[in-house]
Design a protein around this motif. Structure first.
Motif, PDB file in Angstrom:
ATOM      1  N   ARG A 278     -10.736   0.479   3.276  1.00 42.04           N
ATOM      2  CA  ARG A 278     -10.489   1.798   2.685  1.00 42.04           C
ATOM      3  C   ARG A 278      -9.785   1.655   1.338  1.00 42.04           C
ATOM      4  N   ARG A 279      -8.817   0.745   1.264  1.00 38.16           N
ATOM      5  CA  ARG A 279      -8.104   0.532   0.002  1.00 38.16           C
ATOM      6  C   ARG A 279      -9.051   0.023  -1.084  1.00 38.16           C
TER       7      ARG A 279
ATOM      8  N   ASP B 161       0.824  -1.208   0.000  1.00 35.08           N
ATOM      9  CA  ASP B 161       0.000   0.000   0.000  1.00 35.08           C
ATOM     10  C   ASP B 161       0.860   1.261   0.000  1.00 35.08           C
TER      11      ASP B 161
ATOM     12  N   LYS C 195      -8.192  -0.670   7.169  1.00 39.37           N
ATOM     13  CA  LYS C 195      -7.235  -0.273   6.134  1.00 39.37           C
ATOM     14  C   LYS C 195      -7.548  -0.960   4.804  1.00 39.37           C
ATOM     15  N   THR C 196      -7.843  -2.253   4.859  1.00 38.96           N
ATOM     16  CA  THR C 196      -8.162  -2.988   3.632  1.00 38.96           C
ATOM     17  C   THR C 196      -9.455  -2.479   3.012  1.00 38.96           C
TER      18      THR C 196
ATOM     19  N   SER D  90      -8.109  -8.212  -2.748  1.00 37.54           N
ATOM     20  CA  SER D  90      -7.776  -8.478  -1.350  1.00 37.54           C
ATOM     21  C   SER D  90      -7.076  -9.823  -1.260  1.00 37.54           C
TER      22      SER D  90
ATOM     23  N   GLU E  69     -12.082   0.829  -1.231  1.00 38.80           N
ATOM     24  CA  GLU E  69     -13.069   1.903  -1.383  1.00 38.80           C
ATOM     25  C   GLU E  69     -14.470   1.468  -0.958  1.00 38.80           C
TER      26      GLU E  69
ATOM     27  N   SER F  46       2.174   3.804  -3.721  1.00 38.57           N
ATOM     28  CA  SER F  46       1.757   5.125  -4.205  1.00 38.57           C
ATOM     29  C   SER F  46       2.545   6.227  -3.510  1.00 38.57           C
TER      30      SER F  46
END
Length: 352
Positions: A246-247, A43, A243-244, A274, A249, A46
C-alpha cells in the motif's frame, strides 16, 4: 495513547486505530495537547506531521535498537525519546548476503549497537543517495553486490548501518563507484521467530522475478503450492506485506488480473523505496488445531498432505472459496476463523 497490541489484533488494524485516535485529538479544541507513540516505523512520519500541523505536540518513543528512523521523526517535527530495554534484546542471529547473491543464516554473539550520533546516519544516507541507492538494508546490499565487495551482514539492520558508517568514513570519493541502474531485487524473508530466520537473497530481474521471490519466501513450490495466483493472494494478505504494498501504491485491487498483480509485485520487489523485508509464508498451527477440534484431523502433527485433504473437507462444508493450494486453504480458513473479529481489515481480492 493506549491501543490494543499487535498480538491481539492485526498490525494494520493497530495502525488504523492510532490514526483514528490522532484524528480525534486533532479535532479537539483543547490547548496543551500531546500525543506519545512507541514505534520505530517511519510510516508514521506523515501522521506526526499532520499532528504537528493541528497543534499537537508529538513525542516518539523509539526502542534503543531501532535508532535509524530518528532523523526522519525529528524532521517531521516530533520530539524523540530513546527507550532503553528492560532486558537484553540484542539479536543473536546474523543474516549474511554473499557475493553470489545467495544468503545464509547463522547464530553469533549478541550484537550491541552503541551508535549515538544520528547526524552521521544522515551523512551516510547522502553518500548512497548520490549513487541512486535509497533505502535501508536494501541500499547497502545492492551497493555491496554491485561493487563486488564480498559478503555483507544484512540482519540485524543496526549491524548493516554500522557497516555503512565505517565504509563511508573510509571511502575516498563517491565518483569512485558506479551508480545504481535499478536492476537488482533484494529481499530478506521475515519469520515469526528470528532463531529460524531465512536467508536473504539478491537477484537480477527476469521475467519470472515474482515467481522466484515467492518461491524463496515459501509461498510457491512444485508440490502443494503450485498455483501462482493463490501464492500471490496469500502473500498480499499478510499484514506487513500488505502495508508495504500500500505504501508503494501497488496493492492489488478487485479489478486486477493475475498478470497485473504479478507486475505489481515485480515493481515492489525491485523498488528502492522498500527495505526488502517481506514476511514469509504464514504457519498453519491455528488451522491444524481447528481441524483437530472438528474431528477432521487425527493429530496436529499429521503430514501436510493429510492436512490438505482435511482443509478441503472443511472448506467444502463451510462454503469457502475454492482453493487448490495448501497456503491458499490456510488463508481462507484463517479468514473464516476471524470473520467476526471487528479489528480485522478486509482481505485483498483480485481476479483469478
Amino acid at each position: 495513547m493506549p491501543v490494543a497490541d499487535r498480538d491481539r489484533i492485526s498490525g494494520e488494524a493497530v495502525d488504523e486505530a492510532i490514526a483514528t485516535e490522532v484524528a480525534c485529538l486533532c479535532a479537539q479544541p483543547r490547548k496543551n495537547r500531546c500525543v506519545a507513540l512507541l514505534t520505530g516505523d517511519v510510516d508514521f512520519c506523515s501522521l506526526v506531521q499532520h499532528a504537528r500541523d493541528c497543534g499537537l505536540d508529538t513525542v516518539i518513543v523509539v526502542p534503543k535498537h531501532a535508532r535509524g528512523p530518528i532523523p526522519k521523526f525529528k524532521a517531521a517535527g516530533a520530539k524523540v525519546v530513546v527507550l532503553n530495554p528492560v532486558a537484553d534484546v540484542s539479536p543473536r542471529v546474523r543474516a549474511v548476503l554473499h557475493k553470489n547473491g545467495e544468503g545464509t543464516v547463522q547464530l553469533a554473539e549478541p550484537f550491541e549497537y552503541s551508535f549515538d550520533r544520528d547526524d552521521k546516519l544522515e551523512i551516510t544516507a547522502d553518500f548512497f543517495q548520490e549513487l541512486r541507492y535509497f533505502s535501508d538494508q536494501a541500499y547497502l546490499a545492492k551497493f555491496w553486490y554491485a561493487q563486488k565487495l564480498g559478503s555483507l551482514t544484512v540482519f540485524p539492520g543496526q549491524r548493516t548501518n554500522l557497516t555503512a558508517l565505517k565504509f563511508t568514513a573510509a571511502a575516498d570519493r563517491v565518483s569512485a563507484f558506479t551508480k545504481y541502474d535499478g536492476n537488482l531485487a533484494f529481499f530478506l524473508p521475515v519469520t515469526a521467530k528470528v532463531t529460524k530466520a531465512m536467508p536473504a537473497n539478491l537477484v537480477a530481474p527476469m521475467p519470472e522475478l515474482s515467481t522466484q521471490v515467492l518461491s524463496k519466501l515459501q509461498y510457491l513450490d512444485s508440490n502443494l503450492n503450485a498455483s501462482l495466483a493463490e501464492a500471490m493472494l496469500t502473500f498480499v494478505n499478510v499484514t506487513d506485506n500488505k502495508k508495504t504494498l500500500r505504501r508503494l501504491e501497488v496493492l492489488p485491487g478487485p479489478s486486477d488480473t493475475v498478470v497485473e498483480v504479478e507486475d505489481k509485485l515485480r515493481f515492489a520487489f525491485l523498488s528502492n523505496c522498500s527495505d526488502g523485508e517481506w514476511r514469509a509464508a504464514p504457519k498453519d498451527g491455528e488451522v491444524r488445531k481447528l481441524l483437530s477440534k472438528h474431528g477432521l484431523l487425527i493429530a496436529e502433527t499429521a503430514s501436510d498432505a493429510q492436512v490438505l485433504k482435511s482443509m478441503q473437507k472443511f472448506a467444502r462444508k463451510h462454503g469457502l472459496p475454492s482453493m487448490q493450494s495448501y497456503h491458499g486453504l490456510v488463508f481462507r480458513i484463517m479468514q473464516f476463523m476471524y470473520a467476526s473479529d471487528p479489528t480485522r481489515t478486509q482481505p485483498v481480492e483480485f481476479k483469478s
